[in-house]
Design an enzyme around this catalytic site. Structure first.
Site, PDB file in Angstrom:
ATOM      1  N   SER A 246       0.794  -1.239   0.000  1.00 49.77           N
ATOM      2  CA  SER A 246       0.000   0.000   0.000  1.00 49.77           C
ATOM      3  C   SER A 246       0.819   1.277   0.000  1.00 49.77           C
ATOM      4  CB  SER A 246      -0.966   0.004   1.197  1.00 49.77           C
ATOM      5  OG  SER A 246      -2.056  -0.850   0.936  1.00 49.77           O
ATOM      6  N   ALA A 247       2.126   1.193   0.086  1.00 46.12           N
ATOM      7  CA  ALA A 247       2.917   2.402  -0.159  1.00 46.12           C
ATOM      8  C   ALA A 247       2.680   2.901  -1.577  1.00 46.12           C
ATOM      9  CB  ALA A 247       4.403   2.133   0.083  1.00 46.12           C
TER      10      ALA A 247
END
Length: 390
Positions: free
Chosen positions: A68-69
């Site tokens: 999710s970065a």
């Protein structure tokens, strides 16, 4: 002892020490960390093993999937379109994506997609993985879906759906898939080694992930043995119909294998970005200042992009969280380098962020997927940056 490769500018030696300690005491296997200050790299380190099965070492150009970065990268693409006047974040999503108006969603603004307030965290019927990777079947399912709560009244982490929701708006506005837009408008001008949709020729540079099994599976222990502050979360994990589970089960029937070539080659703008720590730090540096003649967002656009939109108890994560329009904001568990910072974490420990007050941009990627409150690798690196600044 793991050999630490790379360079550290004078004054930032605490970051090297913290990075070495992550290998010695915090179970890093292969990893990299990069820090920019005022548009220039002051830390660029890498170490360890990229593939434990073959012993392939981690190199300067090793690529890592950051889960999710990726959301911080995709949010940047949306804000670039808004800065150009092509996208109004306060306009209804349906203005750009007419099919989205179904089931009471006609007034949902684009901003609520980015800030996890739209209530579209789950699907009534999961989409087969192969169809989801093809893009359009998933966006059609989301356009038809009824929200899980009244949009705008609460927020909950759209762990998987966020990428298709925001990505489809980017596609409708720009005429390009989000990974293509990012590649052409952000990665290319900055020379970023980062992809949303991995080209086949880059696969040999990707590290292989190792997933740590928890010492105790809290979902199997008697309820009275679960710490009181975790009981609501554990109860949600045990319930297949909870939003905490359904938010990560929008494809089926099997879980997504993020090591799969097909998954890595597809565009999942919420969770399958693949790149280097240097690329993450460089992108965030170009958000808060000029990097080799390139600045992505004006100060005015950046101020709007990083203003808090949602905070408090997260209806999916069942813990406090804070979001601006697409970026995570600092909390007690993810402090970054202070209250002016913004960025995004990724499952298992990856982190990218910027802190305009200190002129700092940061990227950390690793292949040992740990996560949870006992994973202090990114936190200790950020603390070391703070000590270096002091």
């Amino acid at each position: 002892m793991t050999v630490i490769n790379g360079e550290v500018a004078a004054g930032f030696e605490p970051v090297r020490e913290a990075f070495a300690a992550n290998f010695a005491r915090r179970e890093d296997i292969g990893a990299a960390v990069c820090v920019y200050q005022d548009g220039r790299p002051v830390v660029d380190l890498w170490a360890g093993v990229a593939d434990p099965d073959t012993g392939r070492p981690w190199e300067r150009d090793t690529l890592q999937l950051v889960y999710s970065a990726t959301k911080g990268v995709t949010a940047t693409a949306a804000h670039l379109l808004a800065q150009r006047g092509a996208l109004d974040l306060d306009a209804p999503v349906a203005e750009y994506w007419p099919e989205f108006a179904a089931n009471g969603k006609v007034e949902i603004p684009v901003r609520w997609l980015l800030s996890h307030q739209a209530g579209l965290v789950a699907l009534d019927e999961p989409v087969p993985l192969g169809e989801a990777l093809a893009w359009h079947p998933m966006t059609a399912a989301l356009a038809a879906q009824c929200p899980q709560w009244i949009p705008g009244t609460a927020h909950g982490y759209h762990g998987r759906t966020w990428g298709w929701l925001v990505g489809e708006v980017i596609r409708r506005v720009s005429g390009r898939m989000p990974g293509c837009f990012f590649a052409e408008e952000i990665a290319r001008p900055l020379g970023l080694d980062f992809f949303i949709g991995l080209p086949a020729g880059e696969r040999d540079r990707v590290s292989r992930m190792v997933y740590r099994k928890p010492d105790v599976d809290l979902t199997t222990v008697p309820e009275e043995s679960v710490p009181e502050d975790l009981r609501d979360l554990v109860a949600a994990w045990r319930d297949p119909n909870s939003l905490s589970n359904r938010a990560f089960a929008v494809t089926g029937p099997a879980n997504i294998d993020f090591d799969s070539p097909d998954v890595q080659a597809a565009e999942l703008p919420s969770s399958n970005g693949i790149g280097t720590a240097h690329a993450l730090a460089r992108m965030y540096a170009a958000l808060i200042g000029e990097v080799d003649g390139v600045r992505l967002l004006t100060p005015e656009t950046l101020a709007s992009a990083t203003e808090e939109q949602a905070s408090g108890q997260d209806r999916v994560m069942l813990a406090p969280s804070r979001f601006s329009t697409g970026y995570m904001l600092p909390t007690t568990t993810i402090p970054m380098t202070g209250p002016s910072a913004f960025g995004h974490t990724g499952r298992g420990g990856s982190l990218g962020f910027a802190d305009p007050k200190h002129g700092i941009a940061f990227g950390y990627v690793m292949n040992h997927i740990i996560g949870g409150p006992d994973d202090l690798r990114a936190t200790t690196l950020a603390e070391a940056v703070r000590r270096s600044l002091a």
